[in-house]
Design an enzyme around this catalytic site. Structure first.
Site, PDB file in Angstrom:
ATOM      1  N   ARG A   1     -11.611  13.405   3.260  1.00  0.00           N
ATOM      2  CA  ARG A   1     -12.456  12.470   4.003  1.00  0.00           C
ATOM      3  C   ARG A   1     -13.822  12.292   3.349  1.00  0.00           C
ATOM      4  NH1 ARG A   1      -9.004   9.515   7.029  1.00  0.00           N
ATOM      5  NH2 ARG A   1      -7.595  10.890   8.187  1.00  0.00           N
TER       6      ARG A   1
ATOM      7  N   TYR B   1      -0.542  13.112   7.420  1.00  0.00           N
ATOM      8  CA  TYR B   1      -0.080  12.017   8.272  1.00  0.00           C
ATOM      9  C   TYR B   1       1.437  12.108   8.481  1.00  0.00           C
ATOM     10  CZ  TYR B   1      -4.400   9.204   8.158  1.00  0.00           C
ATOM     11  OH  TYR B   1      -5.680   8.728   8.319  1.00  0.00           O
TER      12      TYR B   1
ATOM     13  N   TYR C   1       0.826  -1.206   0.000  1.00  0.00           N
ATOM     14  CA  TYR C   1       0.000   0.000   0.000  1.00  0.00           C
ATOM     15  C   TYR C   1       0.863   1.261   0.000  1.00  0.00           C
ATOM     16  CZ  TYR C   1      -3.124   3.714   1.483  1.00  0.00           C
ATOM     17  OH  TYR C   1      -3.809   4.905   1.556  1.00  0.00           O
TER      18      TYR C   1
ATOM     19  N   ARG D   1       1.160   6.577  -6.851  1.00  0.00           N
ATOM     20  CA  ARG D   1       0.010   7.444  -7.107  1.00  0.00           C
ATOM     21  C   ARG D   1       0.439   8.908  -7.123  1.00  0.00           C
ATOM     22  NH1 ARG D   1      -5.057   7.184  -3.058  1.00  0.00           N
ATOM     23  NH2 ARG D   1      -3.348   7.372  -1.554  1.00  0.00           N
TER      24      ARG D   1
ATOM     25  N   GLU E   1     -13.924  -1.323   7.453  1.00  0.00           N
ATOM     26  CA  GLU E   1     -13.971   0.043   6.947  1.00  0.00           C
ATOM     27  C   GLU E   1     -15.309   0.246   6.247  1.00  0.00           C
ATOM     28  OE1 GLU E   1     -10.378   1.813   5.286  1.00  0.00           O
ATOM     29  OE2 GLU E   1     -11.480   2.242   3.442  1.00  0.00           O
TER      30      GLU E   1
END
Length: 330
Positions: free
Chosen positions: A223, A210, A151, A158, A323
């Site tokens: 979000r 983060y 990930y 990305r 999730e």
């Protein structure tokens, strides 16, 4: 949605939000309906069709037979292919999807870089260039240690593929690990001719802020995203994260309860009414097969009547067990 609101949206040149629903029809019947922008099947048993608007998502549904997910818009829909990319457009909305074999692009970082670069190039030539919502499904998402976790490599690629694409603000997004072909990366998006409004959760640190412990490249997503006519909220993948830390390690029920608190905080931040109703489709991604019945039961208790698609998928942090994402209409 009342007629007066639709009139104001039309006068302002704003497109009504796509209608997202879970349906038991077959794919051909849904694709034949007027205004169908996209249809999604889930798992290996979903039928295939050559229509570019159809996509089989490599996440198995816990309920059988599994519903299909339909996106429908106002007005006629055109569709086609651009190399490996499939797309459809109508009513000021655009759907685009790519599936790549990581082995052909040097691994997860290379595949993510190519996928986002191709999507960026395609979107740049469209009127519907405002990306509002993205979905990313990656095999073996938690495999690897430290910065070599798959990930985290995806996040690196990305960002490289995006460049300054989202310099003005990130779209809403989901990233989940699938259990299909381990080399398959699947990315699809919803874009519009008009911009939406990004929404953050006051209980959570914004993902792009983060700290370094979560990888070289922070995840790039909002979000949630309020759609242009302010008539719907597209909710990103939401886990039991408070601040930037994972909560309730090993406790699926407690994690699910924390997610529901996060969702209510997100609705409030977006200026949306509290709670979810029968027109608010959600997806629940559950890591362990054995947890699915308890997640289903708890969601039925806490969100009675809300349509929930229960899927077998891995959350991007290995300690997170469940999730949710989905939609809330005004």
């Amino acid at each position: 949605m009342v007629e007066g609101c639709e009139s104001r949206w039309a006068e302002a040149g704003l497109a009504r939000a796509p209608r997202i629903s879970y349906r038991m029809n077959d794919a051909a019947a849904l694709l034949a309906e007027p205004g169908t922008l996209a249809v999604f099947g889930f798992g290996g048993h979903a039928a295939d069709t050559d229509d570019p608007r159809w996509l089989r998502v490599p996440l198995e549904a816990f309920d059988a037979p599994a519903s299909l997910e339909a996106w429908q818009v106002d007005g006629p829909v055109q569709h086609g292919r651009h190399g490996a990319l499939r797309w459809s457009a109508g009513g000021s909305w655009l759907y685009a999807a790519l599936e790549l074999d990581e082995r052909e692009h040097g691994g997860p970082a290379g595949a993510a870089r190519v996928a986002y670069a191709q999507l960026r190039e395609f979107i740049g030539g469209r009127d519907e260039r405002q990306v509002l919502r993205l979905w990313n499904y990656q095999g073996a998402i938690n495999q690897g240690d430290g910065d070599t976790e798959r990930y985290k490599l995806f996040c690196d690629g990305r960002a490289e593929g995006c460049g300054d694409w989202f310099a003005g603000g990130y779209p809403a997004a989901t990233a989940i690990g699938h259990h299909g072909d381990p080399h398959l990366l699947q990315v699809y998006l919803l874009a519009s001719a008009q911009a939406g409004t990004a929404v953050e959760n006051p209980r959570q640190v914004s993902a792009w802020r983060y700290p370094r412990q979560y990888g070289r490249t922070a995840p790039g997503f909002a979000r949630a995203m309020r759609l242009p006519a302010q008539d719907a909220l597209a909710i990103s993948g939401t886990a039991a994260v408070v601040g930037h830390a994972s909560a309730h390690a090993g406790d699926t029920a407690a994690q699910l309860d924390e997610i529901l608190i996060n969702l209510e905080a997100l609705l409030a931040s977006a200026g949306m009414p509290a709670g979810f109703d029968t027109q608010a489709p959600l997806k629940a991604y559950v890591r362990h097969l054995a947890d699915a019945p308890r997640v289903r039961e708890r969601l039925q208790q806490r969100l009675p009547g809300v349509p929930v698609l229960l899927l077998h998928g891995d959350v991007c942090r290995s300690e997170l067990l469940v999730e949710l994402d989905g939609w809330r209409y005004a």
